[in-house]
Design an enzyme around this catalytic site. Structure first.
Site, PDB file in Angstrom:
ATOM      1  N   GLY A 174       0.760  -1.317   0.102  1.00  0.00           N
ATOM      2  CA  GLY A 174       0.044  -0.012  -0.003  1.00  0.00           C
ATOM      3  C   GLY A 174       0.869   1.291   0.024  1.00  0.00           C
ATOM      4  CD  GLN A 224      -0.595  -8.114   0.396  1.00  0.00           C
ATOM      5  OE1 GLN A 224      -0.489  -7.780   1.738  1.00  0.00           O
ATOM      6  NE2 GLN A 224      -0.536  -7.294  -0.198  1.00  0.00           N
ATOM      7  NE  ARG A 244      -9.700   0.967  13.434  1.00  0.00           N
ATOM      8  CZ  ARG A 244     -10.242   1.401  14.764  1.00  0.00           C
ATOM      9  NH1 ARG A 244     -11.242   0.721  15.634  1.00  0.00           N
ATOM     10  NH2 ARG A 244      -9.849   2.668  15.364  1.00  0.00           N
ATOM     11  CG  HIS A 292      -6.469  -1.334  15.611  1.00  0.00           C
ATOM     12  ND1 HIS A 292      -6.380  -0.179  16.464  1.00  0.00           N
ATOM     13  CD2 HIS A 292      -6.900  -0.955  14.325  1.00  0.00           C
ATOM     14  CE1 HIS A 292      -6.461   0.923  15.511  1.00  0.00           C
ATOM     15  NE2 HIS A 292      -6.894   0.606  14.403  1.00  0.00           N
ATOM     16  CG  ASP A 300      -5.225   0.894  19.175  1.00  0.00           C
ATOM     17  OD1 ASP A 300      -6.187   1.894  18.725  1.00  0.00           O
ATOM     18  OD2 ASP A 300      -4.943   0.206  18.799  1.00  0.00           O
ATOM     19  CG  ASN A 336      -9.341  -4.150   3.529  1.00  0.00           C
ATOM     20  OD1 ASN A 336      -9.548  -3.725   2.253  1.00  0.00           O
ATOM     21  ND2 ASN A 336      -9.275  -3.408   4.391  1.00  0.00           N
ATOM     22  NE  ARG A 372     -12.904   3.063  11.625  1.00  0.00           N
ATOM     23  CZ  ARG A 372     -13.336   3.217  12.628  1.00  0.00           C
ATOM     24  NH1 ARG A 372     -14.653   2.860  12.985  1.00  0.00           N
ATOM     25  NH2 ARG A 372     -12.291   3.605  13.657  1.00  0.00           N
TER      26      ARG A 372
HETATM   27  P1  NAD Z   1      -5.080   4.346   1.485  1.00  0.00           P
HETATM   28  O1  NAD Z   1      -6.416   4.155   0.715  1.00  0.00           O
HETATM   29  O2  NAD Z   1      -4.640   5.840   1.371  1.00  0.00           O
HETATM   30  O3  NAD Z   1      -3.987   3.526   0.943  1.00  0.00           O
HETATM   31  C1  NAD Z   1      -4.027   2.097   0.658  1.00  0.00           C
HETATM   32  C2  NAD Z   1      -3.177   1.742  -0.308  1.00  0.00           C
HETATM   33  O4  NAD Z   1      -3.365   0.231  -0.380  1.00  0.00           O
HETATM   34  C3  NAD Z   1      -3.697   2.182  -1.762  1.00  0.00           C
HETATM   35  O5  NAD Z   1      -2.702   2.957  -2.396  1.00  0.00           O
HETATM   36  C4  NAD Z   1      -4.185   1.070  -2.555  1.00  0.00           C
HETATM   37  O6  NAD Z   1      -3.855   0.771  -3.752  1.00  0.00           O
HETATM   38  C5  NAD Z   1      -3.257  -0.063  -1.729  1.00  0.00           C
HETATM   39  N1  NAD Z   1      -3.504  -1.605  -2.014  1.00  0.00           N
HETATM   40  C6  NAD Z   1      -4.874  -1.947  -1.891  1.00  0.00           C
HETATM   41  N2  NAD Z   1      -4.862  -3.291  -2.258  1.00  0.00           N
HETATM   42  C7  NAD Z   1      -3.543  -3.646  -2.289  1.00  0.00           C
HETATM   43  C8  NAD Z   1      -2.814  -4.842  -2.388  1.00  0.00           C
HETATM   44  N3  NAD Z   1      -3.384  -6.116  -2.682  1.00  0.00           N
HETATM   45  N4  NAD Z   1      -1.472  -4.857  -2.402  1.00  0.00           N
HETATM   46  C9  NAD Z   1      -0.905  -3.860  -2.192  1.00  0.00           C
HETATM   47  N5  NAD Z   1      -1.478  -2.490  -1.983  1.00  0.00           N
HETATM   48  C10 NAD Z   1      -2.709  -2.546  -2.075  1.00  0.00           C
HETATM   49  O7  NAD Z   1      -5.129   4.003   2.925  1.00  0.00           O
HETATM   50  P2  NAD Z   1      -4.232   4.481   4.334  1.00  0.00           P
HETATM   51  O8  NAD Z   1      -5.045   5.629   4.855  1.00  0.00           O
HETATM   52  O9  NAD Z   1      -2.911   4.158   3.852  1.00  0.00           O
HETATM   53  O10 NAD Z   1      -4.901   2.985   5.128  1.00  0.00           O
HETATM   54  C11 NAD Z   1      -4.298   1.763   4.807  1.00  0.00           C
HETATM   55  C12 NAD Z   1      -4.920   0.890   5.811  1.00  0.00           C
HETATM   56  O11 NAD Z   1      -4.293   1.123   7.118  1.00  0.00           O
HETATM   57  C13 NAD Z   1      -6.506   0.708   6.044  1.00  0.00           C
HETATM   58  O12 NAD Z   1      -6.853  -0.473   6.064  1.00  0.00           O
HETATM   59  C14 NAD Z   1      -6.499   1.842   7.216  1.00  0.00           C
HETATM   60  O13 NAD Z   1      -7.824   1.468   8.056  1.00  0.00           O
HETATM   61  C15 NAD Z   1      -5.451   1.147   8.176  1.00  0.00           C
HETATM   62  N6  NAD Z   1      -5.081   1.639   9.404  1.00  0.00           N
HETATM   63  C16 NAD Z   1      -4.758   1.022  10.312  1.00  0.00           C
HETATM   64  C17 NAD Z   1      -4.254   1.590  11.343  1.00  0.00           C
HETATM   65  C18 NAD Z   1      -3.956   0.866  12.872  1.00  0.00           C
HETATM   66  O14 NAD Z   1      -3.643   1.589  13.782  1.00  0.00           O
HETATM   67  N7  NAD Z   1      -3.802  -0.394  12.828  1.00  0.00           N
HETATM   68  C19 NAD Z   1      -4.339   3.171  11.580  1.00  0.00           C
HETATM   69  C20 NAD Z   1      -4.704   3.667  10.669  1.00  0.00           C
HETATM   70  C21 NAD Z   1      -4.927   2.960   9.304  1.00  0.00           C
HETATM   71  C1  LMR Z   2      -7.505   4.162  13.316  1.00  0.00           C
HETATM   72  O1  LMR Z   2      -7.389   3.862  14.379  1.00  0.00           O
HETATM   73  O2  LMR Z   2      -7.261   5.313  13.358  1.00  0.00           O
HETATM   74  C2  LMR Z   2      -7.564   3.514  12.035  1.00  0.00           C
HETATM   75  O3  LMR Z   2      -7.548   1.991  12.527  1.00  0.00           O
HETATM   76  C3  LMR Z   2      -8.184   4.004  11.131  1.00  0.00           C
HETATM   77  C4  LMR Z   2      -9.641   3.590  11.560  1.00  0.00           C
HETATM   78  O4  LMR Z   2     -10.394   3.163  10.783  1.00  0.00           O
HETATM   79  O5  LMR Z   2     -10.056   4.018  12.750  1.00  0.00           O
END
Ligand code: NAD
Ligand code: LMR
Length: 329
Positions: A12, A113, A99, A188, A160, A106, A93
């Protein structure tokens, strides 16, 4: 500087989090100023052009620690020889979603992967999952990588953890550095349990320092657990720079070790500790050393904490059952 670059794969990479994460890794924030890194960046085909632009910007930074960058859309190529894989690529989301609603969109990403990591990553691979729903996506990747030890997978609850530290520090008017032994238990998600009963502020019990159970229950816990949604509401997009920062904190501490006298929160495959069913990826207090983690043992869990942990674990079991149903594990 040692000559052999550490291969860090990021998925990503053209996304929001990627735009912050890659520059931090390339500048040495993950592995320090003496370790060269080779970035191996995975994107879906339509995002590769945009990723080329990001790589041009990486070049333009002339980072001394950046040994090279490879991009592509085939995980079998991009994960080849990877020492660290940060799985960020997944749909975020939007307002009004939980989530877990992202599982069907997803989950499937993490089967392919997981298999590609299994077949191509280096023997010392460590895998951190940030893409949501992070815990269950990590479970999917782990289940599809039978040759990689399960303890090499983790999901991100460090954001978190950092949020909980920041909220508590603000409440007590102390620097964040005074707060130790914070724990996020469970998923999460909105059911996560940020635990002040084992945390410490300037060496004293945090719950006692706060002295206000109503604030803990009605303010602190929901503020931390729903912070992601609050950011989506305010920013119109999910957290990105803070998520990238937490992704780095988590991977750095995993590899370099947690600080003496402190612990961190990581979602890892349960060994049954604290009554969390074996195998699900749940957040625990852990210490880390030389790339290995250990769940902190022997904490007393009172009825309030037990109820909160059980509720989040129940949600993780439901997510596990849902992805089983979808044939992803
Ligand atoms: P984004 O949409 O800006 O970027 C996601 C990228 O992933 C895109 O560029 C997309 O093309 C790419 N992608 C999609 N499918 C793919 C695949 N099969 N292989 C490789 N790349 C792929 O989103 P973002 O804001 O960067 O967030 C990414 C993820 O992280 C989301 O699921 C978001 O909810 C999550 N997130 C998690 C946390 C956490 O604390 N765990 C915090 C923030 C965001
Ligand atoms: C966060 O905690 O900020 C991320 O998991 C993005 C979300 O969907 O809340």
């Amino acid at each position: 500087m040692s000559n052999t670059p550490v291969k860090v794969a990021v998925t990503g990479a053209a996304g929001q989090i990627g735009y912050s994460l890659l520059f931090r890794i390339a500048s040495g924030a993950l592995l320090g100023p003496d370790t060269p890194v080779q970035l191996q960046l995975l994107e879906i085909e339509p995002a590769l052009k945009s990723l080329e632009g990001v790589v041009m910007e990486l070049d333009d930074c002339a980072f001394p620690t950046l040994a090279g960058v490879e991009i592509g859309s085939d995980p079998n190529v991009i994960f080849d020889g990877a020492n660290i894989a940060l799985l960020v690529g997944a749909r975020p989301r939007t307002k009004g979603m939980e989530r877990g609603d992202l599982l069907s969109a997803n989950g499937a990403i993490f089967t392919g992967q997981g298999k590609a990591l299994n077949d191509h990553a280096a023997d010392d691979i460590r895998i951190g999952v940030t893409g949501n729903p992070a815990n269950t996506n990590a479970l999917i990747a782990m289940s599809n990588a039978p040759d990689i030890p399960s303890e090499r997978f983790s999901a991100l609850t460090r954001l978190d953890h950092n949020r909980a530290i920041s909220q508590l520090a603000a409440k007590l008017g102390v620097p964040v550095t005074e707060i130790k032994k914070m724990t996020i238990w469970g998923n999460h998600s909105a059911t996560q349990y940020p635990d002040l009963f084992h945390a410490e502020v300037s060496g004293k019990n945090a719950a006692e320092a706060v002295g206000d159970q109503a604030w803990i229950e009605n303010d602190f816990i929901p503020t931390v657990a729903k912070r992601g949604a609050a950011i989506i509401e305010a920013r119109g997009a999910s957290s990105a720079a803070s998520a990238a920062s937490a992704t780095i904190d988590a991977a750095r501490d995993w590899i370099k070790g947690s600080a003496e006298g402190d612990w961190i929160s990581m979602a890892v495959a349960s060994d049954g500790s604290y009554g969390v069913p074996e195998g699900i990826i749940s957040s625990f207090p852990v210490t880390t050393k030389n790339g290995d983690w250990e769940i902190v043992q022997g904490l007393e869990i009172d009825d309030f904490s037990r109820g909160k942990i059980d509720a989040s674990v129940k949600e993780l079991e439901e997510e596990r059952d849902a992805v089983k149903e979808l044939g992803l594990i």
